[in-house]
Design a protein around this motif. Structure first.
Motif: not given
Length: 459
Positions: A87-94, A97-100, A166-172
């Motif tokens: 399991s992991m935590e993901y913080t939605d950049p958009h 929201t932080k969720a596991r 939120r569906r997303t591409s990832v920059d950088g």
């Protein structure tokens, strides 16, 4: 109608400025360079390399490395979560929201490209119930035997319910030899290397403690090395001349000002509008319940639906190529891939078999007679060919649905679609798509349709 291809063009133009142009002859002669294939009875030459590889069968899924995933048999073999690998935590950049999330992974076998590639574009066909999502990554090995990082090629969810990411591409993302631009892994031409092989990693996520799971039917990527060129060889009309498909006609322009939160409204919706045309050509469309959110005063609400559910929150647009394919594949028994074609003869073969082709191109108004506009990036649907071989295109950049279907001169259309370099209105060098297209088709196909897809490298 503009596209983030403008960004890719700017970056690659800067990196290419210090290197000599790669002519078709030089590329073919270079070690590990592109190959030239005979185009059959068209009398033209296919220059450059295009390789689309997909994992779709039960044997394919079982041939990868699974950690918590399982292959499910059936009419459409698929990959799903068997048990969480962690399991992991993901913080939605958009949303902030932080969720596991629980997750399971699958890694493809390494695929060695027939000819080393300068670009890689992944695509996938999946279902993600509310409370689930997936991530697709690619890792390449360069021709100097070093490797790229694991690059995120997309974080995808079919919906946007409360609590979903939120569906997303990832920059950088990048190293000293390559970078990811929205949906395209591009190798810096000044680096002196190309991609010799790659593997894909699929991570399936769900809320902890549930039995929900994404299901993935197709995972693939197109690796290509198309020579830099401002013009392409002219093709002669082939067997598809005189064929016209009954593709529905929808205008993006009638949606101007509607739902500006999705890429500033309809005037930028060429990609989802083209996708919707082909989805409906195959007899699929959103239900009335799915369209209930759309203002009833708006015509063609299904175009609004396509825009909303292809929207990339990082790119802030609806033109993410794999996101459009994933949306189309969400309909019953549909499949969708992103690839490139070598010539208009390839498109003719597909059209003759009953398969429309959505093409990506950029051009000045003076380069495409009858368009009446110029664009840094635009999608339209090739729905047929006249008897003389000119292109019958459903062009969503039209004032009304009635005026969507146009006839464009074969030579002009072929060049603006297949070239990799162009000049903008200020004379600056920009990039072209190099023949990128969306191909959508159902599971059940005729023998002719299967042959046509195999002929362009899609299985």
């Amino acid at each position: 109608m503009s596209s983030r291809r403008t960004l890719l063009a700017a970056v690659l133009t800067l990196t290419a400025a210090s290197s000599l142009p790669r002519t078709a002859a030089a590329l073919a002669a270079a070690p590990g360079g592109g190959h030239t294939e005979d185009a059959g009875n068209s009398g033209t030459t296919r220059t450059g390399s295009i390789d689309y590889r997909a994992w779709t069968s039960l044997a394919d899924w079982r041939g990868g490395t699974a950690d918590g995933t399982r292959a499910l048999d059936g009419r459409r073999p698929r990959l799903a979560i068997a048990h969480p690998a962690g399991s992991m935590e993901y913080t939605d950049p958009h949303t902030g929201t932080k969720a596991r999330w629980e997750y399971a992974t699958w890694v493809s076998p390494v695929h060695t490209l027939p000819a080393p590639a300068t670009e890689l574009i992944a695509s996938w066909n999946a279902r993600t119930p509310a409370g689930t999502w997936l991530q697709v990554e690619a890792r390449g090995t360069y021709t100097d035997h070093t490797r790229t990082p694991w690059y995120v090629m997309g974080r995808w969810t079919s919906g946007d319910a409360a609590g979903d990411i939120r569906r997303t591409s990832v920059d950088g993302q990048g190293d000293k030899k390559s970078a990811v631009y929205t949906d395209t892994l591009a190798v810096d031409p000044a680096s002196g290397v190309r991609l010799a092989s790659y593997a894909l990693r699929l991570t399936l996520f769900r809320r902890p403690g549930t039995s929900l799971t994404p299901e993935v039917w197709r995972l693939g990527a197109m690796g290509s090395d198309i020579p830099d060129r401002f013009t392409v060889p002219a093709s002669r009309p082939g067997a598809g001349a005189g064929h016209r498909l009954g593709v529905p006609r929808y205008s993006q322009e009638i949606h101007k000002g509607q739902y500006p939160e999705y890429d500033n409204g309809g005037e930028a919706w060429c990609s989802p509008t083209s996708s919707e045309m082909v989805i409906e050509y195959w007899g699929r469309r959103p239900t009335a319940a799915q369209l209930a959110w759309v203002n009833p005063a708006y015509a063609d609400p299904q175009v609004c639906q396509a825009a909303r559910f292809t929207y990339d929150h990082q790119y802030q647009g609806c033109g993410n190529w794999p996101f459009n394919a994933a949306y189309a594949a969400g309909y019953h028994d549909m499949q969708a891939v992103i690839t490139r074609l070598h010539t208009l003869n390839d498109a003719e073969r597909l059209v003759r078999a009953g398969i429309p082709v959505i093409t990506s191109q950029s051009f000045l108004a003076s380069e495409l007679d009858g368009a009446g506009y110029g664009t840094a990036g635009h999608l339209m649907c090739v729905a047929g060919f006249t008897k003389s071989g000119d292109v019958i295109a459903n062009d969503p950049a039209s004032a009304s649905d009635r005026t969507v279907q146009r006839v464009y001169k074969r030579r002009q259309f072929e060049n603006i679609w297949l070239r990799t370099k162009r000049h903008d209105a200020q004379g600056k060098v920009k990039s072209g798509s190099g023949g990128v297209c969306y191909l959508y088709f159902p599971v059940e196909l005729s023998a002719e349709q299967r042959r046509a897809l195999r002929a362009v490298g899609v299985r």
